[in-house]
Design a protein around this motif. Sequence first.
Motif, PDB file in Angstrom:
ATOM      1  N   LEU A 117      69.178  40.266   5.830  1.00 58.30           N
ATOM      2  CA  LEU A 117      69.196  38.919   5.069  1.00 58.30           C
ATOM      3  C   LEU A 117      69.617  38.901   3.479  1.00 58.30           C
ATOM      4  O   LEU A 117      69.933  38.152   2.775  1.00 58.30           O
ATOM      5  CB  LEU A 117      67.995  38.039   5.151  1.00 58.30           C
ATOM      6  N   ILE A 118      68.081  39.678   2.546  1.00 57.18           N
ATOM      7  CA  ILE A 118      68.599  40.088   1.135  1.00 57.18           C
ATOM      8  C   ILE A 118      70.265  40.146   0.786  1.00 57.18           C
ATOM      9  O   ILE A 118      71.009  39.676   0.113  1.00 57.18           O
ATOM     10  CB  ILE A 118      67.351  40.448   0.780  1.00 57.18           C
ATOM     11  N   SER A 119      69.884  41.583   1.734  1.00 61.27           N
ATOM     12  CA  SER A 119      71.842  42.116   1.259  1.00 61.27           C
ATOM     13  C   SER A 119      72.890  41.146   1.408  1.00 61.27           C
ATOM     14  O   SER A 119      73.692  41.401   0.783  1.00 61.27           O
ATOM     15  CB  SER A 119      71.451  43.057   1.998  1.00 61.27           C
ATOM     16  N   ALA A 120      73.033  40.501   2.896  1.00 63.74           N
ATOM     17  CA  ALA A 120      73.761  40.058   3.091  1.00 63.74           C
ATOM     18  C   ALA A 120      73.798  38.280   2.389  1.00 63.74           C
ATOM     19  O   ALA A 120      75.188  38.589   1.309  1.00 63.74           O
ATOM     20  CB  ALA A 120      73.418  38.893   4.692  1.00 63.74           C
ATOM     21  N   PHE A 121      72.352  37.756   1.728  1.00 59.22           N
ATOM     22  CA  PHE A 121      72.851  37.189   0.508  1.00 59.22           C
ATOM     23  C   PHE A 121      73.448  37.370  -0.432  1.00 59.22           C
ATOM     24  O   PHE A 121      74.808  36.722  -1.296  1.00 59.22           O
ATOM     25  CB  PHE A 121      71.754  36.397   0.140  1.00 59.22           C
ATOM     26  N   VAL A 170      79.991  45.050   2.636  1.00 59.81           N
ATOM     27  CA  VAL A 170      78.705  45.094   2.286  1.00 59.81           C
ATOM     28  C   VAL A 170      79.037  43.791   3.251  1.00 59.81           C
ATOM     29  O   VAL A 170      77.107  43.439   3.863  1.00 59.81           O
ATOM     30  CB  VAL A 170      78.338  45.163   1.563  1.00 59.81           C
ATOM     31  N   HIS A 171      79.277  42.374   3.444  1.00 59.83           N
ATOM     32  CA  HIS A 171      78.576  41.354   3.490  1.00 59.83           C
ATOM     33  C   HIS A 171      78.627  41.308   4.511  1.00 59.83           C
ATOM     34  O   HIS A 171      77.991  40.457   5.509  1.00 59.83           O
ATOM     35  CB  HIS A 171      79.228  40.186   2.768  1.00 59.83           C
ATOM     36  N   VAL A 172      80.210  41.868   5.421  1.00 56.02           N
ATOM     37  CA  VAL A 172      80.467  41.567   6.803  1.00 56.02           C
ATOM     38  C   VAL A 172      78.868  41.995   7.884  1.00 56.02           C
ATOM     39  O   VAL A 172      78.334  41.500   8.814  1.00 56.02           O
ATOM     40  CB  VAL A 172      81.589  41.614   7.525  1.00 56.02           C
ATOM     41  N   TYR A 173      79.150  43.266   7.149  1.00 58.41           N
ATOM     42  CA  TYR A 173      78.419  44.281   8.602  1.00 58.41           C
ATOM     43  C   TYR A 173      76.452  44.198   8.424  1.00 58.41           C
ATOM     44  O   TYR A 173      75.987  44.076   9.222  1.00 58.41           O
ATOM     45  CB  TYR A 173      78.536  46.240   7.707  1.00 58.41           C
ATOM     46  N   SER A 174      76.482  43.780   6.942  1.00 59.22           N
ATOM     47  CA  SER A 174      74.754  43.097   6.619  1.00 59.22           C
ATOM     48  C   SER A 174      74.782  41.444   7.691  1.00 59.22           C
ATOM     49  O   SER A 174      73.900  41.820   8.123  1.00 59.22           O
ATOM     50  CB  SER A 174      75.341  42.802   5.228  1.00 59.22           C
ATOM     51  N   VAL A 175      75.623  41.050   8.088  1.00 63.74           N
ATOM     52  CA  VAL A 175      75.479  39.905   8.338  1.00 63.74           C
ATOM     53  C   VAL A 175      75.424  39.753   9.525  1.00 63.74           C
ATOM     54  O   VAL A 175      74.556  39.599  10.533  1.00 63.74           O
ATOM     55  CB  VAL A 175      76.618  38.755   8.408  1.00 63.74           C
ATOM     56  N   LEU A 176      76.162  41.023  10.411  1.00 62.25           N
ATOM     57  CA  LEU A 176      76.632  41.610  11.379  1.00 62.25           C
ATOM     58  C   LEU A 176      75.061  42.414  12.229  1.00 62.25           C
ATOM     59  O   LEU A 176      74.568  41.707  12.809  1.00 62.25           O
ATOM     60  CB  LEU A 176      77.510  42.281  12.041  1.00 62.25           C
ATOM     61  N   SER A 177      74.347  42.678  11.152  1.00 59.71           N
ATOM     62  CA  SER A 177      73.089  43.201  11.569  1.00 59.71           C
ATOM     63  C   SER A 177      72.204  42.168  11.207  1.00 59.71           C
ATOM     64  O   SER A 177      70.925  42.607  12.019  1.00 59.71           O
ATOM     65  CB  SER A 177      72.701  44.452  10.635  1.00 59.71           C
ATOM     66  N   THR A 178      72.141  41.357  10.286  1.00 59.29           N
ATOM     67  CA  THR A 178      71.288  40.124  10.570  1.00 59.29           C
ATOM     68  C   THR A 178      71.125  39.845  11.959  1.00 59.29           C
ATOM     69  O   THR A 178      70.161  39.284  11.985  1.00 59.29           O
ATOM     70  CB  THR A 178      71.458  39.725   9.194  1.00 59.29           C
ATOM     71  N   TYR A 179      72.175  39.238  12.773  1.00 57.14           N
ATOM     72  CA  TYR A 179      72.300  38.852  13.864  1.00 57.14           C
ATOM     73  C   TYR A 179      71.928  39.311  14.641  1.00 57.14           C
ATOM     74  O   TYR A 179      71.020  38.721  15.890  1.00 57.14           O
ATOM     75  CB  TYR A 179      73.856  38.423  14.358  1.00 57.14           C
ATOM     76  N   VAL A 180      71.705  40.789  14.518  1.00 56.82           N
ATOM     77  CA  VAL A 180      71.239  41.684  15.624  1.00 56.82           C
ATOM     78  C   VAL A 180      69.356  42.022  15.287  1.00 56.82           C
ATOM     79  O   VAL A 180      69.632  42.023  16.484  1.00 56.82           O
ATOM     80  CB  VAL A 180      71.335  42.815  15.834  1.00 56.82           C
ATOM     81  N   SER A 181      69.225  41.674  14.422  1.00 56.63           N
ATOM     82  CA  SER A 181      67.784  42.286  14.128  1.00 56.63           C
ATOM     83  C   SER A 181      67.465  40.934  14.290  1.00 56.63           C
ATOM     84  O   SER A 181      66.194  40.450  14.462  1.00 56.63           O
ATOM     85  CB  SER A 181      67.843  42.976  12.458  1.00 56.63           C
ATOM     86  N   ALA A 182      67.555  39.284  13.341  1.00 54.60           N
ATOM     87  CA  ALA A 182      67.038  38.448  14.206  1.00 54.60           C
ATOM     88  C   ALA A 182      67.303  37.991  15.508  1.00 54.60           C
ATOM     89  O   ALA A 182      65.983  37.330  16.062  1.00 54.60           O
ATOM     90  CB  ALA A 182      68.176  37.388  13.226  1.00 54.60           C
ATOM     91  N   SER A 183      68.343  38.340  16.283  1.00 56.38           N
ATOM     92  CA  SER A 183      68.122  38.066  17.513  1.00 56.38           C
ATOM     93  C   SER A 183      66.722  39.003  18.511  1.00 56.38           C
ATOM     94  O   SER A 183      65.725  38.089  19.088  1.00 56.38           O
ATOM     95  CB  SER A 183      68.613  38.391  18.778  1.00 56.38           C
ATOM     96  N   ILE A 184      65.702  40.354  17.597  1.00 54.47           N
ATOM     97  CA  ILE A 184      65.391  40.967  18.452  1.00 54.47           C
ATOM     98  C   ILE A 184      64.395  40.424  17.627  1.00 54.47           C
ATOM     99  O   ILE A 184      62.658  40.510  18.241  1.00 54.47           O
ATOM    100  CB  ILE A 184      65.736  42.567  17.686  1.00 54.47           C
ATOM    101  N   HIS A 185      64.355  39.663  16.554  1.00 55.45           N
ATOM    102  CA  HIS A 185      62.935  39.257  16.024  1.00 55.45           C
ATOM    103  C   HIS A 185      62.435  37.980  16.606  1.00 55.45           C
ATOM    104  O   HIS A 185      61.446  37.559  16.551  1.00 55.45           O
ATOM    105  CB  HIS A 185      62.419  39.618  14.527  1.00 55.45           C
ATOM    106  N   ILE A 186      62.959  36.915  16.841  1.00 56.18           N
ATOM    107  CA  ILE A 186      63.150  35.427  17.687  1.00 56.18           C
ATOM    108  C   ILE A 186      62.485  36.272  19.332  1.00 56.18           C
ATOM    109  O   ILE A 186      61.382  35.363  19.270  1.00 56.18           O
ATOM    110  CB  ILE A 186      64.335  35.370  17.437  1.00 56.18           C
ATOM    111  N   LEU A 187      63.392  37.104  19.231  1.00 58.19           N
ATOM    112  CA  LEU A 187      62.442  37.458  21.181  1.00 58.19           C
ATOM    113  C   LEU A 187      61.252  37.757  20.859  1.00 58.19           C
ATOM    114  O   LEU A 187      60.320  37.932  22.213  1.00 58.19           O
ATOM    115  CB  LEU A 187      64.021  38.131  21.408  1.00 58.19           C
ATOM    116  N   LEU A 188      60.922  38.565  20.054  1.00 60.85           N
ATOM    117  CA  LEU A 188      59.449  39.324  19.949  1.00 60.85           C
ATOM    118  C   LEU A 188      59.318  37.752  19.613  1.00 60.85           C
ATOM    119  O   LEU A 188      57.947  38.176  20.253  1.00 60.85           O
ATOM    120  CB  LEU A 188      59.200  40.542  19.291  1.00 60.85           C
ATOM    121  N   SER A 189      58.873  37.428  18.656  1.00 58.97           N
ATOM    122  CA  SER A 189      58.139  36.398  18.312  1.00 58.97           C
ATOM    123  C   SER A 189      57.322  35.874  19.359  1.00 58.97           C
ATOM    124  O   SER A 189      56.634  34.796  19.537  1.00 58.97           O
ATOM    125  CB  SER A 189      58.635  35.795  17.089  1.00 58.97           C
ATOM    126  N   ILE A 190      58.862  35.420  20.278  1.00 60.80           N
ATOM    127  CA  ILE A 190      58.537  34.437  20.988  1.00 60.80           C
ATOM    128  C   ILE A 190      57.915  35.501  22.403  1.00 60.80           C
ATOM    129  O   ILE A 190      57.151  34.559  22.858  1.00 60.80           O
ATOM    130  CB  ILE A 190      59.676  33.708  22.276  1.00 60.80           C
TER     131      ILE A 190
END
Length: 201
Positions: A150-154, A175-195
């Motif tokens: 997220l920091i990298s994307a920002f 770098v921004h595009v790939y950081s954002v796409l990687s963030t989507y994947v990681s965020a999805s996993i994180h939210i799913l695990l948080s639930i």
Amino acid sequence: MELRRADGSSKGAVSRIGSRILGISVIVFLLVYAYPRFYLSLMESPSYLVEEFRGGGVIGYRYAYVGAWMIILSQLYVFAKYLVKYFRVRIKLARWLDIHCTLNVTGFVLVLIHAGFPYAFRYWEPFTRLEIFGGLEGLIGIRGLLTWLLISAFISGMLSRYGGSLRLKRILSKVHVYSVLSTYVSASIHILLSITFPETR
């Protein structure tokens, strides 16, 4: 040759926008699914201790939820840009860019507070506590990697927008595009695990 380049560029754009739509759709679904927990956090009275602002704390969860929605809504600018470029739709992109930046910065700050960055951050090494072969619980440590992505994307997004060198802007844009796409994947996993594991901090 020019036609091939244009066709390749168009296909690349379609691929990128498709990836964004998929990533955003998954995160939106998870955020909607997680709404009951967010609602419960609104009903709780926070103690306003430092711990409350991080991770699974009452305030921290509120910040994460609202911040995530802000970042998602900021992506409307990206779609508006594609509409202008490929469908010749008349939209004032400057105004959309202002909204994009405002939502991104605010959402970014809220999510960083949720992550405890830097006052109570436990993932200075991105792969700390991340065990890929440890089952679902082994992936809980992806929250650290997500923060750095997220920091990298920002940062790459801000520099590609306001940087001086055109060549540097092009590099940072990728770098921004790939950081954002990687963030989507990681965020999805994180939210799913948080639930799935709400008791895990």
